[in-house]
Design a protein around this motif. Structure first.
Motif, mmCIF file in Angstrom:
data_model
loop_
_atom_site.group_PDB
_atom_site.id
_atom_site.type_symbol
_atom_site.label_atom_id
_atom_site.label_comp_id
_atom_site.label_asym_id
_atom_site.label_seq_id
_atom_site.Cartn_x
_atom_site.Cartn_y
_atom_site.Cartn_z
ATOM 1 N N ARG A 1 74.925 26.526 11.670
ATOM 2 C CA ARG A 1 75.855 25.888 10.738
ATOM 3 C C ARG A 1 76.010 26.809 9.537
ATOM 4 N N ILE A 2 77.262 27.213 9.265
ATOM 5 C CA ILE A 2 77.536 28.229 8.252
ATOM 6 C C ILE A 2 78.542 27.692 7.248
ATOM 7 N N ASN A 3 78.286 27.945 5.957
ATOM 8 C CA ASN A 3 79.280 27.744 4.900
ATOM 9 C C ASN A 3 79.998 29.071 4.683
ATOM 10 N N ALA A 4 81.303 29.092 4.935
ATOM 11 C CA ALA A 4 82.065 30.345 4.866
ATOM 12 C C ALA A 4 83.088 30.269 3.743
ATOM 13 N N THR A 5 83.154 31.354 2.948
ATOM 14 C CA THR A 5 84.163 31.485 1.897
ATOM 15 C C THR A 5 84.872 32.821 2.099
ATOM 16 N N SER A 6 86.173 32.779 2.297
ATOM 17 C CA SER A 6 86.928 34.001 2.583
ATOM 18 C C SER A 6 88.041 34.182 1.570
ATOM 19 N N SER A 7 88.421 35.427 1.358
ATOM 20 C CA SER A 7 89.511 35.742 0.440
ATOM 21 C C SER A 7 90.143 37.062 0.851
ATOM 22 N N VAL A 8 91.318 37.326 0.287
ATOM 23 C CA VAL A 8 92.068 38.552 0.599
ATOM 24 C C VAL A 8 91.588 39.688 -0.293
ATOM 25 N N LEU A 9 91.465 40.877 0.288
ATOM 26 C CA LEU A 9 91.150 42.080 -0.477
ATOM 27 C C LEU A 9 92.452 42.805 -0.826
ATOM 28 N N ARG A 10 92.577 43.219 -2.076
ATOM 29 C CA ARG A 10 93.777 43.943 -2.523
ATOM 30 C C ARG A 10 93.365 45.185 -3.282
ATOM 31 N N ASP A 11 94.235 46.221 -3.248
ATOM 32 C CA ASP A 11 93.960 47.434 -4.001
ATOM 33 C C ASP A 11 94.471 47.293 -5.430
ATOM 34 N N GLY A 12 94.415 48.402 -6.187
ATOM 35 C CA GLY A 12 94.814 48.348 -7.586
ATOM 36 C C GLY A 12 96.270 48.003 -7.796
ATOM 37 N N ASP A 13 97.120 48.231 -6.780
ATOM 38 C CA ASP A 13 98.540 47.910 -6.888
ATOM 39 C C ASP A 13 98.859 46.519 -6.370
ATOM 40 N N GLY A 14 97.834 45.759 -5.981
ATOM 41 C CA GLY A 14 98.068 44.417 -5.460
ATOM 42 C C GLY A 14 98.427 44.377 -3.989
ATOM 43 N N LYS A 15 98.383 45.514 -3.305
ATOM 44 C CA LYS A 15 98.699 45.562 -1.883
ATOM 45 C C LYS A 15 97.512 45.059 -1.069
ATOM 46 N N ARG A 16 97.799 44.238 -0.045
ATOM 47 C CA ARG A 16 96.728 43.685 0.790
ATOM 48 C C ARG A 16 96.116 44.791 1.638
ATOM 49 N N ILE A 17 94.780 44.958 1.545
ATOM 50 C CA ILE A 17 94.082 46.002 2.295
ATOM 51 C C ILE A 17 93.031 45.424 3.226
ATOM 52 N N GLY A 18 92.983 44.097 3.372
ATOM 53 C CA GLY A 18 92.012 43.503 4.271
ATOM 54 C C GLY A 18 91.573 42.139 3.780
ATOM 55 N N ALA A 19 90.396 41.723 4.254
ATOM 56 C CA ALA A 19 89.843 40.426 3.867
ATOM 57 C C ALA A 19 88.327 40.520 3.866
ATOM 58 N N VAL A 20 87.683 39.594 3.170
ATOM 59 C CA VAL A 20 86.222 39.566 3.077
ATOM 60 C C VAL A 20 85.763 38.121 3.232
ATOM 61 N N VAL A 21 84.596 37.950 3.847
ATOM 62 C CA VAL A 21 84.027 36.617 4.020
ATOM 63 C C VAL A 21 82.570 36.646 3.577
ATOM 64 N N VAL A 22 82.158 35.576 2.900
ATOM 65 C CA VAL A 22 80.772 35.388 2.480
ATOM 66 C C VAL A 22 80.219 34.206 3.274
ATOM 67 N N LEU A 23 79.124 34.441 3.993
ATOM 68 C CA LEU A 23 78.570 33.449 4.906
ATOM 69 C C LEU A 23 77.184 33.032 4.451
ATOM 70 N N LYS A 24 76.965 31.736 4.361
ATOM 71 C CA LYS A 24 75.645 31.207 4.001
ATOM 72 C C LYS A 24 75.167 30.312 5.142
ATOM 73 N N ASP A 25 73.989 30.642 5.662
ATOM 74 C CA ASP A 25 73.404 29.854 6.743
ATOM 75 C C ASP A 25 72.796 28.583 6.149
ATOM 76 N N VAL A 26 73.412 27.428 6.496
ATOM 77 C CA VAL A 26 72.933 26.145 5.958
ATOM 78 C C VAL A 26 72.298 25.300 7.048
ATOM 79 N N SER A 27 71.962 25.929 8.186
ATOM 80 C CA SER A 27 71.360 25.165 9.284
ATOM 81 C C SER A 27 70.059 24.515 8.847
ATOM 82 N N GLU A 28 69.171 25.300 8.219
ATOM 83 C CA GLU A 28 67.882 24.760 7.790
ATOM 84 C C GLU A 28 68.077 23.724 6.706
ATOM 85 N N ARG A 29 69.018 23.968 5.790
ATOM 86 C CA ARG A 29 69.274 22.998 4.724
ATOM 87 C C ARG A 29 69.767 21.677 5.292
#
Length: 616
Positions: free
Chosen positions: A355-383
């Motif tokens: 069981r994972i809590n996931a938070t994702s967002s868009v990655l942009r460069d200095g000009d605001g152009k989309r260059i990808g995405a990033v996700v932060v995952l927290k394992d909440v199985s034990e919790r």
């Protein structure tokens, strides 16, 4: 049309462009200067020739004397009027002088022309031009312009002698032009001298170009070497920020220092980011626009069971088995740009699902152009396992309190019944049986009421949804509550109060319970205020406020617990039942109370009823 040097040059190196550009910049001024010198040289040559020829003409004019031709013809025998004889006489007088002048200036021809005789009097050197003596000039000859205007004139053209530069000087005597003097030189000789000037200008220009090319070549070679040092250094920095560019001199040295400083700052920032990513306990994965992994921190390596060097550059889906069902917020954010915050997902890993809590967002460069995405995952199985255990413990504790409450509520009537039965067992009087029988029945009824409320609380019915007029419901319950007390009940409604989708009977029970509790909490002369308003486009709020004794702070967390009551005769199931009804409607109930001031209870109910959603 714009000249594009890059298309003309097969080798587009900095040095070649510098050489070509510098040569163009240098050659153009040199060519212009050479052209100007050539033109100025030709003009100066002609001016010098004209000055010399006019000087010779003035000498001839002075030699003629103030009397002019008439003075020279004065010694002719009297009565002679022959034109030819006059021309021959003047030629004998003037030819020696014109020949002497012509001999003194080789290549120059000089002579006199008499207007009255309309003939060439002399043309030196005589050995070359004696045949022209006695000839008349053509009507369009420039000499006639000189005699008509009385102004000297220099002309280039083909005349009696051929192609020449001819300087013609008017012979003015007593204010009248009696003829003119010429002094000329072949154009070919002048052109030869002009060509010599042109050759000198070309040689000087080419020499300047050669010198400039040599200097430019040396400077460009040095500049090209230094630029190559910067280019090669930048290529190394692309792969290794720890290898600075070697120092250079002058402005390029300042550029190198700035580049090295920026590389050092970038290295420090990258090291800081790497340290931060390495120290974060949550898993972090970044991908490029094609879904290929660009960054993985140690926590993500542990979560997915991979090594970063093995997965960098691979697709994010390659982290899972080919037959695994992947519901990825990262790929959804990459495809749609939608941000996910603390979304709970199932992450397959081997033979288990985390069981994972996931938070994702868009990655942009200095000009605001989309260059990808990033996700932060927290394992909440034990919790979640711990939360289940805590909730189980809470339920067991609540069950214990409920059991204790039930035992307490039932024990009192049972004790009374047992006492009455024991007393009546020893009593033979029918009157006493009649006196204590109703008491026993009331205790049994009390037990039945407690059991009935307990059953209603323990087995709630699903709400029977219909359209409810909140204003009418509040007015009806307030009217019923007035019959049970003399307390003042005030009503307040917001205009245009909307109807809601709810179980009207259940809400009546809940609202009547709240109003009765408020009435019981106030002393004589108190006021209970019941109000209803639209909180927003989706909710209606019903508030019951009293100015009674209030609830002690230590009891605020217990008021909705079953069998908790501060009233001597209360069962403690009323507010618990209200809470259950509001929850069944998807609403929220809150209580705010201060001892001696009063209590405010607020029910926030949705306008449109929604069935509870179950997420697998």
């Amino acid at each position: 049309m714009r000249l594009d040097l890059r298309r003309l040059l097969p080798v587009r190196t900095l040095r070649v462009r510098l050489l070509v550009t510098s040569l163009i910049v240098v050659a153009l001024p040199i060519a212009l200067v050479a052209l100007a010198l050539e033109q100025e040289g030709r003009q100066a040559l002609r001016s010098e020739k004209e000055a010399k020829l006019f000087a010779l003409a003035r000498v001839l004019d002075a030699e003629l004397g103030p009397g002019g031709y008439d003075a020279l013809l004065a010694d002719l025998p009297s009565g002679t009027s022959d034109r030819g004889e006059a021309i021959r006489h003047l030629n004998r007088k003037l030819a020696p002088f014109t020949d002497r002048i012509a001999d003194a200036a080789p290549g120059v021809g000089v002579g006199y022309y008499a207007r009255k005789l309309d003939a060439v009097v002399t043309y030196g050197p005589s050995r070359d031009h004696s045949n022209t003596v006695g000839l008349s000039i053509t009507p369009d000859h420039p000499g006639r312009i000189v005699m008509d205007t009385g102004e000297p004139l220099a002309a280039v053209g083909t005349l009696v002698r051929g192609p020449i530069l001819n300087a013609m000087w008017p012979i003015i005597r007593n204010g009248e032009a009696i003829g003119y003097i010429w002094s000329n030189e072949y154009s070919a000789a002048i052109e030869k001298q002009a060509s010599a000037i042109d050759f000198a200008a070309v040689v000087a220009g080419l020499g300047g170009l050669v010198v400039a090319f040599g200097i430019i070549s040396l400077l460009s070679r040095r500049l090209s070497r230094e630029v190559d040092v910067i280019v090669q250094g930048l290529a190394r920095l692309k792969h290794d920020l720890r290898r600075p560019i070697p120092p250079l001199r002058d402005e390029l040295g300042a550029i190198v220092e700035a580049i090295n400083a920026m590389a050092k700052a970038l290295l420090d920032a990258r090291s800081l980011n790497e340290n931060i990513l390495a120290s974060v306990a949550d898993a972090i994965v970044a991908v490029d626009p094609d879904g290929r992994i660009t960054a993985v921190n140690p926590a993500a390596e542990h979560l997915y069971g991979v090594v970063s060097t093995d997965v960098i550059g691979k697709t994010y889906r390659s982290l899972f088995a080919s037959d695994a069902r992947v519901d990825s917020v990262l790929l959804d954010t990459l495809a749609t740009g939608r941000v996910h915050a603390a979304t709970t997902i199932d992450l397959p890993r081997g033979d288990q699902t985390l069981r994972i809590n996931a938070t994702s967002s868009v990655l942009r460069d200095g000009d605001g152009k989309r260059i990808g995405a990033v996700v932060v995952l927290k394992d909440v199985s034990e919790r979640e396992r711990l939360m289940v255990q805590v909730m189980r413990a809470d339920r067991l504790a609540a069950l214990g309190e409920l059991t204790a409450g039930i035992a307490h509520e039932i024990r009192n009537p049972l004790t009374s019944i047992r006492g009455f039965i024991q007393y009546l067992d020893e009593c033979e009087s029918l009157e006493e049986w009649r006196a204590y029988g109703p008491l026993i029945i009331r205790q049994v009824d009390s037990l039945n009421r407690i059991v009935g409320e307990l059953l209603a609380f323990g087995r709630p019915h699903p709400p029977r949804i219909g359209t409810v007029d909140v204003r009418h419901l509040v007015e009806e319950m307030a009217f019923l509550a007035r019959g049970k007390s003399d307390a003042r009940i005030a009503l307040a409604f917001e205009p245009d109060l909307p109807t809601i989708e709810a179980d009207g009977e259940a809400l009546k029970q809940a609202l009547l319970n709240l109003i009765i509790n408020a009435i019981q909490a106030i002393p004589d002369g108190g006021t209970v205020t019941v109000s209803a308003r639209a909180a927003d486009d989706d909710h209606v709020v019903v508030t019951v406020k009293d100015d009674g004794v209030g609830v002690a702070p230590e009891n605020l967390d217990k008021v909705f617990d079953p069998f908790f009551s501060t009233k001597p005769s209360g069962t403690g199931l009323g507010l618990a039942m209200v809470h259950r009804i509001v929850d069944a409607h998807g609403g929220v109930i809150t209580l705010d109370s201060k001892p001696g001031v009063g209590t405010t209870i607020e029910m926030r109910l949705p306008i449109a009823h929604r069935e509870a959603e179950v997420t697998p």
